[in-house]
Motif scaffolding. Structure first.
Motif, PDB file in Angstrom:
ATOM      1  N   TYR A  18       1.013  -1.123  -0.005  1.00 55.86           N
ATOM      2  CA  TYR A  18      -0.068   0.017  -0.005  1.00 55.86           C
ATOM      3  C   TYR A  18       0.906   1.364  -0.193  1.00 55.86           C
ATOM      4  CZ  TYR A  18      -3.729  -3.184   1.275  1.00 55.86           C
ATOM      5  OH  TYR A  18      -4.466  -4.257   1.199  1.00 55.86           O
ATOM      6  N   GLU A  20       0.835   5.520   0.050  1.00 53.42           N
ATOM      7  CA  GLU A  20      -0.129   6.766  -0.003  1.00 53.42           C
ATOM      8  C   GLU A  20       1.152   7.736  -0.628  1.00 53.42           C
ATOM      9  OE1 GLU A  20      -2.696   9.648   0.289  1.00 53.42           O
ATOM     10  OE2 GLU A  20      -3.220   7.557   0.457  1.00 53.42           O
ATOM     11  N   ARG A  31      -9.069   9.171   8.322  1.00 54.74           N
ATOM     12  CA  ARG A  31      -8.941   7.862   8.763  1.00 54.74           C
ATOM     13  C   ARG A  31      -7.646   7.252   8.248  1.00 54.74           C
ATOM     14  NH1 ARG A  31     -13.608   4.465   7.234  1.00 54.74           N
ATOM     15  NH2 ARG A  31     -12.564   2.984   8.621  1.00 54.74           N
ATOM     16  N   GLN A  32      -6.911   7.825   7.576  1.00 54.93           N
ATOM     17  CA  GLN A  32      -5.567   7.448   6.961  1.00 54.93           C
ATOM     18  C   GLN A  32      -4.564   6.857   7.996  1.00 54.93           C
ATOM     19  OE1 GLN A  32      -4.572  10.663   4.388  1.00 54.93           O
ATOM     20  NE2 GLN A  32      -4.920   9.420   2.581  1.00 54.93           N
ATOM     21  N   GLU A  34      -5.411   5.962  10.859  1.00 51.90           N
ATOM     22  CA  GLU A  34      -6.093   4.500  11.433  1.00 51.90           C
ATOM     23  C   GLU A  34      -5.801   3.419  10.454  1.00 51.90           C
ATOM     24  OE1 GLU A  34     -10.413   2.966  12.545  1.00 51.90           O
ATOM     25  OE2 GLU A  34     -10.114   4.981  12.347  1.00 51.90           O
ATOM     26  N   MET A  35      -6.159   3.574   9.448  1.00 54.91           N
ATOM     27  CA  MET A  35      -5.709   2.588   8.284  1.00 54.91           C
ATOM     28  C   MET A  35      -4.589   1.908   8.254  1.00 54.91           C
ATOM     29  SD  MET A  35      -7.528   0.471   6.277  1.00 54.91           S
ATOM     30  CE  MET A  35      -9.217   1.045   5.804  1.00 54.91           C
ATOM     31  N   ARG A  36      -3.722   2.999   8.168  1.00 55.06           N
ATOM     32  CA  ARG A  36      -2.417   2.760   8.122  1.00 55.06           C
ATOM     33  C   ARG A  36      -1.895   1.480   8.960  1.00 55.06           C
ATOM     34  NH1 ARG A  36       2.959   6.650   8.540  1.00 55.06           N
ATOM     35  NH2 ARG A  36       4.588   5.065   7.930  1.00 55.06           N
ATOM     36  N   ARG A  37      -2.201   1.869  10.312  1.00 59.28           N
ATOM     37  CA  ARG A  37      -1.995   1.019  11.455  1.00 59.28           C
ATOM     38  C   ARG A  37      -2.692  -0.490  11.548  1.00 59.28           C
ATOM     39  NH1 ARG A  37      -2.470   6.142  14.209  1.00 59.28           N
ATOM     40  NH2 ARG A  37      -4.726   5.744  14.539  1.00 59.28           N
ATOM     41  N   LYS A  38      -3.895  -0.386  10.769  1.00 58.51           N
ATOM     42  CA  LYS A  38      -4.689  -1.486  10.787  1.00 58.51           C
ATOM     43  C   LYS A  38      -3.983  -2.526   9.781  1.00 58.51           C
ATOM     44  CE  LYS A  38      -9.046  -1.747  11.109  1.00 58.51           C
ATOM     45  NZ  LYS A  38     -10.669  -1.286  10.971  1.00 58.51           N
ATOM     46  N   LEU A  39      -3.715  -1.870   8.615  1.00 55.65           N
ATOM     47  CA  LEU A  39      -3.213  -2.705   7.395  1.00 55.65           C
ATOM     48  C   LEU A  39      -1.702  -3.389   8.048  1.00 55.65           C
ATOM     49  CD1 LEU A  39      -3.628  -0.347   4.419  1.00 55.65           C
ATOM     50  CD2 LEU A  39      -4.518  -2.811   4.802  1.00 55.65           C
TER      51      LEU A  39
END
Length: 75
Positions: A18, A20, A31-32, A34-39
């Motif tokens: 991924y 960015e 939300r970027q 948060e999404m980074r941490r989740k991925l």
């Protein structure tokens, strides 16, 4: 399951990359983060890239291309 995975130098496998793209002064927003941490918690490779040379290096390393000029850009 991913259709392929890539083996990192440390022996780990990654199914997805991924990226960015940001301007030199750009930051993750909304939300970027948060999404980074989740991925990343799922073991995915996530990069925030601010210049073309870094982009070429990340993609070349991920794809294990011998020649970074093999990357095809669509205009």
């Amino acid at each position: 399951f991913p259709s392929h995975d890539r083996k990192a130098k440390n022996g780990e496998y990654y199914g997805s990359l991924y990226i960015e793209l940001k301007t030199p002064s750009g930051n993750l927003h909304g939300r970027q983060p948060e999404m980074r941490r989740k991925l990343q918690s799922y073991g995915q490779l996530v990069y925030v890239i601010r210049d073309f040379d870094s982009f070429k290096k990340v993609v070349t390393d991920y794809m294990k291309l011998d020649d970074p000029n093999e990357i095809i850009l669509f205009e």
